[in-house]
Design a protein around this motif. Sequence first.
Motif, PDB file in Angstrom:
ATOM      1  N   CYS A 277      -4.977   1.648  10.337  1.00  0.00           N
ATOM      2  CA  CYS A 277      -5.777   2.805   9.733  1.00  0.00           C
ATOM      3  C   CYS A 277      -7.223   2.372   9.477  1.00  0.00           C
ATOM      4  O   CYS A 277      -7.381   1.332   8.685  1.00  0.00           O
TER       5      CYS A 277
ATOM      6  N   MET B  98      -1.221   4.532   1.100  1.00  0.00           N
ATOM      7  CA  MET B  98      -0.067   5.030   1.792  1.00  0.00           C
ATOM      8  C   MET B  98       0.049   4.619   3.194  1.00  0.00           C
ATOM      9  O   MET B  98       0.876   4.711   3.919  1.00  0.00           O
ATOM     10  N   THR B  99      -1.255   4.179   3.701  1.00  0.00           N
ATOM     11  CA  THR B  99      -1.384   4.034   5.254  1.00  0.00           C
ATOM     12  C   THR B  99      -1.653   2.350   5.436  1.00  0.00           C
ATOM     13  O   THR B  99      -1.972   2.135   6.464  1.00  0.00           O
ATOM     14  N   LYS B 100      -1.296   1.668   4.390  1.00  0.00           N
ATOM     15  CA  LYS B 100      -1.569   0.022   4.501  1.00  0.00           C
ATOM     16  C   LYS B 100      -0.579  -0.490   5.705  1.00  0.00           C
ATOM     17  O   LYS B 100      -0.824  -1.613   6.082  1.00  0.00           O
ATOM     18  N   ASP B 101       0.548  -0.031   5.893  1.00  0.00           N
ATOM     19  CA  ASP B 101       1.399  -0.560   6.716  1.00  0.00           C
ATOM     20  C   ASP B 101       1.301  -0.300   8.171  1.00  0.00           C
ATOM     21  O   ASP B 101       2.043  -0.314   9.193  1.00  0.00           O
ATOM     22  N   ILE B 102       0.089   0.675   8.579  1.00  0.00           N
ATOM     23  CA  ILE B 102      -0.040   1.152   9.971  1.00  0.00           C
ATOM     24  C   ILE B 102      -1.490   0.988  10.476  1.00  0.00           C
ATOM     25  O   ILE B 102      -2.444   0.862   9.160  1.00  0.00           O
TER      26      ILE B 102
ATOM     27  N   SER C  88       3.690  12.171   4.854  1.00  0.00           N
ATOM     28  CA  SER C  88       3.780  11.568   3.763  1.00  0.00           C
ATOM     29  C   SER C  88       2.552  11.978   2.795  1.00  0.00           C
ATOM     30  O   SER C  88       2.566  12.685   1.593  1.00  0.00           O
ATOM     31  N   ALA C  89       1.483  11.493   3.676  1.00  0.00           N
ATOM     32  CA  ALA C  89       0.163  11.862   2.811  1.00  0.00           C
ATOM     33  C   ALA C  89      -0.229  13.436   2.780  1.00  0.00           C
ATOM     34  O   ALA C  89      -0.719  13.857   1.654  1.00  0.00           O
TER      35      ALA C  89
ATOM     36  N   GLU D  53       4.976   9.366  10.167  1.00  0.00           N
ATOM     37  CA  GLU D  53       5.748   9.327   9.148  1.00  0.00           C
ATOM     38  C   GLU D  53       4.581   9.016   7.836  1.00  0.00           C
ATOM     39  O   GLU D  53       4.587   9.791   6.606  1.00  0.00           O
ATOM     40  N   ALA D  54       3.791   8.378   8.172  1.00  0.00           N
ATOM     41  CA  ALA D  54       2.724   7.908   6.962  1.00  0.00           C
ATOM     42  C   ALA D  54       1.865   9.325   6.614  1.00  0.00           C
ATOM     43  O   ALA D  54       1.504   9.342   5.491  1.00  0.00           O
TER      44      ALA D  54
ATOM     45  N   ALA E 275       5.819   5.497  12.798  1.00  0.00           N
ATOM     46  CA  ALA E 275       5.463   5.155  11.611  1.00  0.00           C
ATOM     47  C   ALA E 275       4.298   5.668  11.369  1.00  0.00           C
ATOM     48  O   ALA E 275       3.945   6.002  10.157  1.00  0.00           O
TER      49      ALA E 275
END
Length: 170
Positions: free
Chosen positions: A131, A125-129, A51-52, A47-48, A44
Amino acid sequence: LKRVGDLLYVLGETHDELGASEYAVSSGIQGGEVPSVDVQKNAAVYEALSSAIQRGLVASATSVGRGGLGVTLTKSAVAGKLGADVNLTKLPGSAKTPNQVLFSESQGRILVSVSRGSAEEFEKMTKDIPCTRIGEVVQGASLSMTLPGAKVECSLTELTEAYRSFFKHW
């Protein structure tokens, strides 16, 4: 570290995983937790980050590996010939002491720099990991780190000399 003013982030979690680390070996410490790998969490994070990067939001990215975050920050500062001012007191994970925070070799972590203008989109973009914004790149000639219960400041000159001394006979 590439540009003055870029914001610095650590992706991933920092745990009390000093077992068999460079720090433990050099300090003569035996035992401790050896870093574990959580493939799903790491995927995860990667992948984040991917994408960034594809969106052009990332100025630089460096994996945190042997030696831990302290070594990664040092090598990045030396390579970029720029300083950094960072606060490492709020990293997610079980690392709570200065040595754990600096030298843990927890897997799946990445040091990332992002321009101020891209920070909001990067953070979305990284709110679900995991960070954490840890600080910024500065013009100064030092690496300044706020740690749990401690503050460390090292000059880039000293860090560069220490880093190069390892390779002087090669």
